[in-house]
Scaffold this motif. Structure first.
Motif, PDB file in Angstrom:
ATOM      1  N   UNK B 164       2.780  -0.966   0.658  1.00 28.84           N
ATOM      2  CA  UNK B 164       4.039  -0.733  -0.064  1.00 28.84           C
ATOM      3  C   UNK B 164       5.139  -1.637   0.508  1.00 28.84           C
ATOM      4  N   UNK B 165       5.161  -1.733   1.833  1.00 31.62           N
ATOM      5  CA  UNK B 165       6.148  -2.598   2.478  1.00 31.62           C
ATOM      6  C   UNK B 165       6.000  -4.045   2.014  1.00 31.62           C
ATOM      7  N   UNK B 166       4.750  -4.496   1.975  1.00 28.36           N
ATOM      8  CA  UNK B 166       4.500  -5.887   1.539  1.00 28.36           C
ATOM      9  C   UNK B 166       4.850  -6.076   0.071  1.00 28.36           C
ATOM     10  N   UNK B 167       4.448  -5.098  -0.756  1.00 26.69           N
ATOM     11  CA  UNK B 167       4.711  -5.227  -2.200  1.00 26.69           C
ATOM     12  C   UNK B 167       6.201  -5.176  -2.499  1.00 26.69           C
ATOM     13  N   UNK B 168       6.938  -4.431  -1.684  1.00 28.11           N
ATOM     14  CA  UNK B 168       8.376  -4.275  -1.917  1.00 28.11           C
ATOM     15  C   UNK B 168       9.132  -5.578  -1.704  1.00 28.11           C
TER      16      UNK B 168
END
Lengths: 136, 208
Positions: B164-168
């Motif tokens: 999620x952190x990367x996708x954000x």
């Protein structure tokens, strides 16, 4: 490390604060631990303290002023530059690591903290401290 | 009959599971399937094939088909079913690994309780933060990052949070994938909170 010297921890996460406190207790480190939640509060502490801390544990990802910005501010003050700083972070990014070392840190530890590594780091800094005590 | 006996044998390890056996599709149609916590179905019954069974039950949660040979591309378990299969089906498997806390505590019950209480206080807040941040990728990234420390100390797999952190960081990220990840994080976090509550009770009881 002189017992009278404080250790400054810049960390906004309560769980990580508890972890570091615990690690320090387990290592029988008696120095007072001062906790501030971000770089701004850390700088405020350094400006107003009668005696500079003997060691700073620094998180990178913090609100208001992050660890990198804190280090950049620290670089502007020669006296503060003498304080050993250990970065405690979740970032495994080599660029982050390189960047913080260029800003003068003494150590870089990736969370979760390995206690063996933490212990070695503190002992090394303590030895450095004893060695350079007269000039500090 | 052999399969039923095999399942009964595996279920002996689970005190809380009561088994009801239905052998035909005809009988199955007369059951209210919502009464059952989990349904294990052979992929072929005497009066119904896999397609017919899947059409009848496929949309339900906690339905698992089993087969002796498997069906290409279908999430079917191969017989014989084992204890691990049942744990997965009922989500008995813990999402946590308390080695880190226990290692930190070194037998200090007060510290363990303190840590569990803190995680119990923080995790619902973080869950709430993530739910509120869904419209802002920047806030979502921060909320996911902030959740990781509690995951770390509780030994919860943080892969979904990292993703999620990367996708954000991507402006045009795949929203469907992001929502699926968040759903998985909500489920894991909710389960962790429930496990921590149980754990706290047992630790306090043990201490006293």
């Amino acid at each position: 490390m002189l017992a009278s010297k404080k250790i400054l921890l810049l960390e906004d996460d309560i769980v990580d604060v508890m972890t570091v406190k615990r690690a320090i207790k387990q290592l029988n480190i008696v120095n007072e631990l001062v906790v501030k939640e971000n770089g701004e509060e850390g700088l405020e502490f350094l400006r107003n303290t009668a005696e500079l801390p003997g060691l700073i544990f620094l998180d990178i990802n913090m609100p208001k002023m992050n660890g990198i910005e804190f280090l950049q501010e620290l670089k502007k003050n020669e006296e503060w530059l003498q304080i050993p700083i250990v970065v405690l972070t979740t970032s495994k990014d080599q660029q982050d690591k390189l960047h913080t070392f260029k800003l003068g840190i003494s150590g870089y530890m990736i969370k979760p903290i390995s206690y063996e590594l933490f212990k070695e780091m503190v002992v090394t800094i303590k030895n450095y401290w004893n060695f350079s005590e007269h000039s500090y | 009959m052999v399969d039923i006996l095999a399942i009964k044998r595996v279920l002996k390890s689970f005190e809380d599971i009561a088994l009801f056996v239905c052998s035909t599709f005809n009988d199955l149609q007369n059951l209210d399937l919502s009464d059952y916590d989990a349904i294990i179905s052979d992929s072929n019954l005497a009066d119904a094939d896999y397609i017919k069974l899947k059409r009848h039950m496929g949309g339900l949660a906690n339905v698992q088909f089993v087969s002796g040979s498997g069906i290409a591309g279908e999430p079917i378990w191969l017989k014989p079913i084992n204890k691990e299969n049942i744990e997965t089906l009922f989500c008995f498997r813990s999402v946590m690994d308390l080695d880190y806390i226990e290692n930190l505590a070194q037998g200090d019950a007060d510290f363990e309780i303190d840590m569990i209480e803190t995680a119990l206080r923080i995790l619902p807040e973080r869950l709430d933060e993530m739910k509120k941040s869904i419209e802002s990728l920047k806030d979502l990234k921060l909320a996911a990052h902030r959740t990781k420390s509690s995951y770390r100390v509780c030994g919860i797999d943080a892969t979904a949070l990292n993703e999620v952190e990367e996708m954000s960081e991507i402006d045009f990220c795949n929203k469907v994938q992001l929502e699926a990840l968040l759903k998985s994080i909500y489920t894991t976090t909710t389960k962790a909170i429930s496990e921590l509550e149980t754990l706290l009770l047992s630790r306090v009881k043990k201490k006293n």
